[in-house]
Scaffold this motif. Structure first.
Motif, PDB file in Angstrom:
ATOM      1  N   THR A  60      34.957  90.730  80.780  1.00  0.00           N
ATOM      2  CA  THR A  60      35.053  89.279  80.634  1.00  0.00           C
ATOM      3  C   THR A  60      33.761  88.600  81.077  1.00  0.00           C
ATOM      4  O   THR A  60      33.260  87.687  80.411  1.00  0.00           O
ATOM      5  N   ALA A  61      33.211  89.043  82.199  1.00  0.00           N
ATOM      6  CA  ALA A  61      31.965  88.454  82.706  1.00  0.00           C
ATOM      7  C   ALA A  61      30.816  88.683  81.733  1.00  0.00           C
ATOM      8  O   ALA A  61      29.974  87.793  81.512  1.00  0.00           O
ATOM      9  N   LEU A  62      30.777  89.868  81.130  1.00  0.00           N
ATOM     10  CA  LEU A  62      29.716  90.170  80.170  1.00  0.00           C
ATOM     11  C   LEU A  62      29.815  89.271  78.951  1.00  0.00           C
ATOM     12  O   LEU A  62      28.808  88.728  78.470  1.00  0.00           O
ATOM     13  N   LEU A  89      40.528  92.957  62.145  1.00  0.00           N
ATOM     14  CA  LEU A  89      40.124  94.355  62.104  1.00  0.00           C
ATOM     15  C   LEU A  89      39.732  94.785  60.695  1.00  0.00           C
ATOM     16  O   LEU A  89      38.766  95.544  60.513  1.00  0.00           O
ATOM     17  N   ASN A  90      40.446  94.307  59.694  1.00  0.00           N
ATOM     18  CA  ASN A  90      40.091  94.641  58.313  1.00  0.00           C
ATOM     19  C   ASN A  90      38.727  94.071  57.945  1.00  0.00           C
ATOM     20  O   ASN A  90      37.919  94.728  57.279  1.00  0.00           O
ATOM     21  N   ASP A  91      38.466  92.827  58.378  1.00  0.00           N
ATOM     22  CA  ASP A  91      37.182  92.201  58.098  1.00  0.00           C
ATOM     23  C   ASP A  91      36.057  92.969  58.776  1.00  0.00           C
ATOM     24  O   ASP A  91      35.017  93.247  58.174  1.00  0.00           O
ATOM     25  N   PHE A  92      36.276  93.339  60.043  1.00  0.00           N
ATOM     26  CA  PHE A  92      35.257  94.080  60.780  1.00  0.00           C
ATOM     27  C   PHE A  92      35.044  95.463  60.161  1.00  0.00           C
ATOM     28  O   PHE A  92      33.905  95.916  60.002  1.00  0.00           O
ATOM     29  N   ARG A  93      36.140  96.133  59.777  1.00  0.00           N
ATOM     30  CA  ARG A  93      36.046  97.460  59.158  1.00  0.00           C
ATOM     31  C   ARG A  93      35.237  97.401  57.872  1.00  0.00           C
ATOM     32  O   ARG A  93      34.368  98.252  57.626  1.00  0.00           O
ATOM     33  N   MET A 138      37.992  94.698  72.247  1.00  0.00           N
ATOM     34  CA  MET A 138      39.425  94.527  72.474  1.00  0.00           C
ATOM     35  C   MET A 138      39.813  95.394  73.667  1.00  0.00           C
ATOM     36  O   MET A 138      39.366  96.540  73.790  1.00  0.00           O
ATOM     37  N   PHE A 139      40.630  94.832  74.518  1.00  0.00           N
ATOM     38  CA  PHE A 139      41.122  95.561  75.697  1.00  0.00           C
ATOM     39  C   PHE A 139      42.591  95.255  75.834  1.00  0.00           C
ATOM     40  O   PHE A 139      43.004  94.106  75.749  1.00  0.00           O
ATOM     41  N   TRP A 140      43.403  96.278  75.999  1.00  0.00           N
ATOM     42  CA  TRP A 140      44.804  96.030  76.338  1.00  0.00           C
ATOM     43  C   TRP A 140      45.361  97.232  77.087  1.00  0.00           C
ATOM     44  O   TRP A 140      44.943  98.366  76.896  1.00  0.00           O
ATOM     45  N   LEU A 194      37.746 104.483  73.909  1.00  0.00           N
ATOM     46  CA  LEU A 194      38.271 104.765  75.242  1.00  0.00           C
ATOM     47  C   LEU A 194      39.787 104.680  75.207  1.00  0.00           C
ATOM     48  O   LEU A 194      40.359 103.661  74.847  1.00  0.00           O
ATOM     49  N   ASP A 195      40.432 105.782  75.550  1.00  0.00           N
ATOM     50  CA  ASP A 195      41.893 105.829  75.608  1.00  0.00           C
ATOM     51  C   ASP A 195      42.244 106.721  76.782  1.00  0.00           C
ATOM     52  O   ASP A 195      42.370 107.934  76.645  1.00  0.00           O
ATOM     53  N   ARG A 196      42.362 106.126  77.950  1.00  0.00           N
ATOM     54  CA  ARG A 196      42.583 106.922  79.149  1.00  0.00           C
ATOM     55  C   ARG A 196      43.385 106.123  80.155  1.00  0.00           C
ATOM     56  O   ARG A 196      43.711 104.955  79.916  1.00  0.00           O
ATOM     57  N   ARG A 197      43.698 106.737  81.260  1.00  0.00           N
ATOM     58  CA  ARG A 197      44.441 106.069  82.324  1.00  0.00           C
ATOM     59  C   ARG A 197      43.512 105.779  83.494  1.00  0.00           C
ATOM     60  O   ARG A 197      42.676 106.607  83.871  1.00  0.00           O
ATOM     61  N   LEU A 198      43.669 104.575  84.069  1.00  0.00           N
ATOM     62  CA  LEU A 198      42.899 104.153  85.231  1.00  0.00           C
ATOM     63  C   LEU A 198      43.865 103.658  86.297  1.00  0.00           C
ATOM     64  O   LEU A 198      45.002 103.289  86.004  1.00  0.00           O
ATOM     65  N   SER A 199      43.396 103.630  87.516  1.00  0.00           N
ATOM     66  CA  SER A 199      44.195 103.019  88.573  1.00  0.00           C
ATOM     67  C   SER A 199      44.275 101.521  88.308  1.00  0.00           C
ATOM     68  O   SER A 199      43.414 100.956  87.611  1.00  0.00           O
TER      69      SER A 199
END
Length: 220
Positions: A183-185, A119-123, A207-209, A166-171
């Motif tokens: 992942t497919a992309l 993240l530091n490198d990307f920033r 990044m996704f978590w 994006l910081d939200r809730r999904l089903s």
């Protein structure tokens, strides 16, 4: 002696802590990025040093760490003034951390170090491009000459920057679908492009978590 480039894997799954530690150093990440600028080329240490504005002597130890971790490999060697000179290639075109590596609680510190370095490198690169003006969309061809002004703004640059937070809730179903499509992309585009037409530099961090409570309870 040259290795067959086709023997390299497209996406390597990182499943061991030693490789993770090799990815936790900013200079090693910079070396990998410099080599990824031309994945087909064989890179000499002094050429990488020139790209990074570093003395070659500072890179040799890091090159050996990357080689030992299998992240780069010797593509060919030659004798120069009686000294063997090695040229290196990346051993894969993309990296993915394994689920087991991510899930093991004992790896938390090493994961944090690797993510922080990435993240530091990307920033740093993002800030550099924003300040230098390289982050801006390209103006439409002929817009300035024609005085199109506001009209040109209605036609966005197809390669213009895209920033999404994006910081939200999904089903559970939608969250699973979202991750699967990402992942497919990445699987589709994480492949070496036609070298002759690969002229557009692309900076992309994904990044996704889905945060979960630790099994032992919430840390203090």
């Amino acid at each position: 002696m040259a290795d067959d480039a086709d023997a390299r894997v497209i996406v390597r799954e990182v499943d061991d802590v030693e490789t993770l530690k090799a990815l936790s150093d900013p200079l090693r990440l910079a070396i990998l990025r410099a080599m990824m600028s031309d994945v087909q080329a064989a890179h000499r240490v002094k050429d990488i040093a020139r790209l990074l504005d570093q003395p070659p002597t500072r890179l040799y130890r890091h090159i050996k760490v990357l080689e030992s971790a299998g992240l780069i490999k010797v593509a060919q060697t030659r004798m120069v003034s009686g000294i063997q000179e090695s040229q290196y290639q990346v051993a894969q075109f993309a990296l993915r951390l394994s689920r087991d590596l991510l899930a093991a609680p004992g790896n938390a510190g090493d994961l944090a170090d690797a993510f922080a370095a990435t993240l530091n490198d990307f920033r740093d690169r993002l800030v550099r491009d924003v300040i230098s003006g390289r982050f801006q969309p390209e103006p439409e061809a002929g817009a300035e000459e024609s005085g199109a002004g506001a009209g040109a703004a209605d036609k966005p640059d197809p390669l213009g920057p895209m920033v999404v937070a994006l910081d939200r809730r999904l089903s559970p179903e939608r969250a699973t679908e979202f991750r699967s499509r990402l992942t497919a992309l990445m699987d589709e585009f994480n492949r070496p492009d036609d070298e002759e037409n690969a002229v557009v530099p692309v900076e992309f961090l994904l990044m996704f978590w889905a945060p979960k409570e630790p099994s032992g309870g919430t840390p203090a």
